[in-house]
Design a protein around this motif. Structure first.
Motif, mmCIF file in Angstrom:
data_model
loop_
_atom_site.group_PDB
_atom_site.id
_atom_site.type_symbol
_atom_site.label_atom_id
_atom_site.label_comp_id
_atom_site.label_asym_id
_atom_site.label_seq_id
_atom_site.Cartn_x
_atom_site.Cartn_y
_atom_site.Cartn_z
ATOM 1 N N ARG A 85 31.188 24.345 72.634
ATOM 2 C CA ARG A 85 29.788 25.019 72.526
ATOM 3 C C ARG A 85 28.781 24.664 73.608
ATOM 4 O O ARG A 85 28.219 25.111 74.314
ATOM 5 N N GLU B 175 27.282 26.914 76.544
ATOM 6 C CA GLU B 175 25.905 27.080 76.558
ATOM 7 C C GLU B 175 25.100 26.442 77.631
ATOM 8 O O GLU B 175 24.013 26.879 77.933
ATOM 9 N N GLN C 299 25.481 36.216 77.447
ATOM 10 C CA GLN C 299 25.383 36.042 76.013
ATOM 11 C C GLN C 299 26.619 36.648 75.214
ATOM 12 O O GLN C 299 27.340 36.022 74.313
ATOM 13 N N GLN D 135 29.674 34.304 75.179
ATOM 14 C CA GLN D 135 29.801 32.917 75.018
ATOM 15 C C GLN D 135 30.669 32.660 73.764
ATOM 16 O O GLN D 135 31.433 31.683 73.776
ATOM 17 N N GLU D 136 30.518 33.491 72.610
ATOM 18 C CA GLU D 136 31.237 33.028 71.589
ATOM 19 C C GLU D 136 32.769 33.284 71.588
ATOM 20 O O GLU D 136 33.393 32.407 71.118
ATOM 21 N N ILE E 271 33.910 30.190 73.626
ATOM 22 C CA ILE E 271 34.032 28.901 72.666
ATOM 23 C C ILE E 271 35.208 29.088 71.755
ATOM 24 O O ILE E 271 35.708 27.924 71.757
ATOM 25 N N LEU E 272 35.284 30.089 71.396
ATOM 26 C CA LEU E 272 36.516 30.243 70.137
ATOM 27 C C LEU E 272 38.003 30.063 70.953
ATOM 28 O O LEU E 272 38.743 29.271 70.899
#
Length: 463
Positions: free
Chosen positions: A132, A136, A143, A146-147, A150-151
């Protein structure tokens, strides 16, 4: 788990090391056959990638594809966490196998695996918990990405562990010159990975799904590698650790790690310098020329999978002739192959560049290409003496040479790139490669000249 605190037993020998029983001839045949398998193992994933990549780009989109490439770069850098245990395991495993010491070979593999696992697991853990922060704060990503990124990073850490373990588990295959098995496993799984990524994307699983597939296939490859190695070396199923192996394995592996780290700097720095002192367009011309010139190193790279364990086996022999003969034969054979390949590339370079990349590249990249071909020729030739130095336990010699090159090379690259652009960068890179190759050949000649019958270091201390 058995812990062996005794000194390794060097009394076990095998007649297979006698150069008069046809062993050298078998090694030469294995070397040629292994090199052919290595070339095939590299070609199959390359072809699959050329077919699948356009689909992956379109299904992921430009930004997500860039993230996938970035993840591959990060995982590549994490590869340094294995501290050279794949090479160390191959060297010491090959020596034990040459002596017919099965117990020692098993101890080498398991000890290297434990040493390898500690920094690899730590690196994977840090990547997972810091993913993360990386996304970030360090990466400038939209945006919406980003998730998923991260995964994907957290999943990729698992695949990284599996791939690192495979680098040690392949030891029984390499020391027995079963490069056919090794390349069959790696090539088939790599082709499956490349081919199935578009399918996963078609199913709507996105970037995390693609990385999960890659990690899962790496896990399957590690399992398959372990099963095949266990068949070649049945005692491998019984974990055995040797305390006396820890220091030489780490010492040798650390030297290999430094070689890889410094080589990474020496290989790619001129591209960054070229952008800084010339232009992005100059980098484009240079990169195309560099990609084609580096094709010369495909054969030496394929040869190395068999050459390193072969030298490692022969250097425990009490006779000098076998090692010297193989070294001489490899140098002569590689010289002929590289000369023919370099001539072919130079002869067809301009029409190929013009057709493949356009008239602009055919005009601007051709001179850098000619210069880089010369540098890659010498670099390819240096594979043989480099692996000789590594096999006889002197990888630090290469480290010293490359470390001494860094500052002069950076200064020369900056000066020539600012004055002559892509041509200057090519001259700087090739001059460095030529000088490094000549010095390594000189060191290898000295090692062979002073080679004595008391090769084996009976305390397992790397010189």
């Amino acid at each position: 788990m058995k812990k062996n605190n005794e000194q390794p037993n060097f009394s076990k020998t095998t007649p297979s090391c006698n150069p008069h029983d046809g062993h050298s001839e078998r090694l030469n045949a294995n070397l040629v056959r292994g090199s052919l398998w290595s070339i095939g193992g590299q070609a199959a994933p390359l072809v699959a990638s050329m077919i699948a990549t356009p689909f992956v780009i379109r299904l992921l989109g430009t930004e997500s594809y860039g993230v996938l490439a970035l993840i591959n770069v990060l995982i590549g850098y994490l590869g340094f966490a294995d501290i050279g245990m794949s090479s160390a395991s191959t060297k010491f495993g090959a020596e034990a196998n040459a002596r017919g010491d099965t117990e020692e070979e098993v101890a080498v593999i398991w000890t290297a695996l434990v040493i390898n696992s500690i920094p690899v697991l730590l690196a994977a853990f840090l990547l997972a918990i810091m993913s993360r922060t990386i996304v970030e704060q360090l990466l400038d990503l939209p945006q919406s990405l980003q998730e998923p990124t991260i995964l994907a990073l957290r999943i990729s850490s698992l695949g990284f562990v599996a791939r690192s373990i495979s680098g040690v588990l392949n030891t029984p295959q390499l020391v027995r010159f079963r490069v056919d098995l090794y390349n069959s496993i790696t090539a088939s799984y790599n082709v499956a990975q490349i081919s199935l990524v578009p399918v996963v994307l078609l199913l709507g699983l996105g970037l995390p799904g693609a990385v999960l597939l890659i990690s899962f296939i790496n896990f399957l490859m590690a399992v398959n590698m372990a099963l095949i190695s266990n068949k070649l070396l049945p005692f491998l199923r019984k974990p055995t650790l040797s305390i006396v192996l820890v220091k030489p394995l780490i010492t040798y592996g650390s030297a290999i790690l430094l070689i890889v780290l410094i080589s990474t700097v020496l290989t790619g720095t001129e591209k960054i310098v070229l952008v800084r002192f010339a232009s992005v367009k100059a980098l484009a011309y240079y990169s195309v020329a560099f990609t084609i010139a580096k094709l010369l190193n495909v054969l030496p790279g394929a040869l190395s999978q068999s050459l390193f364990p072969a030298f490692s086996r022969l250097q425990v022999n009490t006779e000098k002739k076998s090692l010297k003969t193989m070294y001489s034969q490899c140098c002569r054979g590689l010289l002929l192959c590289l000369f023919l390949s370099a001539t072919f590339i130079c002869f067809f370079a301009q029409p190929f560049l013009t057709t493949w990349a356009g008239a602009e590249y055919g005009r601007e990249s051709i001179i850098p290409l000619y210069i880089l071909v010369m540098g890659c020729f010498f670099e390819g030739m240096s594979y043989v003496p480099s692996f000789l130095l590594q096999a006889v336990g002197k990888p630090y010699m290469i480290t010293y040479i490359q470390a001494a090159e860094i500052l002069p090379y950076l200064l020369m690259t900056a000066l020539l790139s600012s004055s002559f652009g892509a041509v200057g960068a090519a001259v700087a890179w090739s001059l460095r490669a030529i000088v490094e190759s000549l010095v390594i050949f000189g060191l290898a000649a000295r090692v062979l000249a002073s080679y004595s019958s008391t090769i084996v270091d009976r305390s397992y201390k790397v010189p």
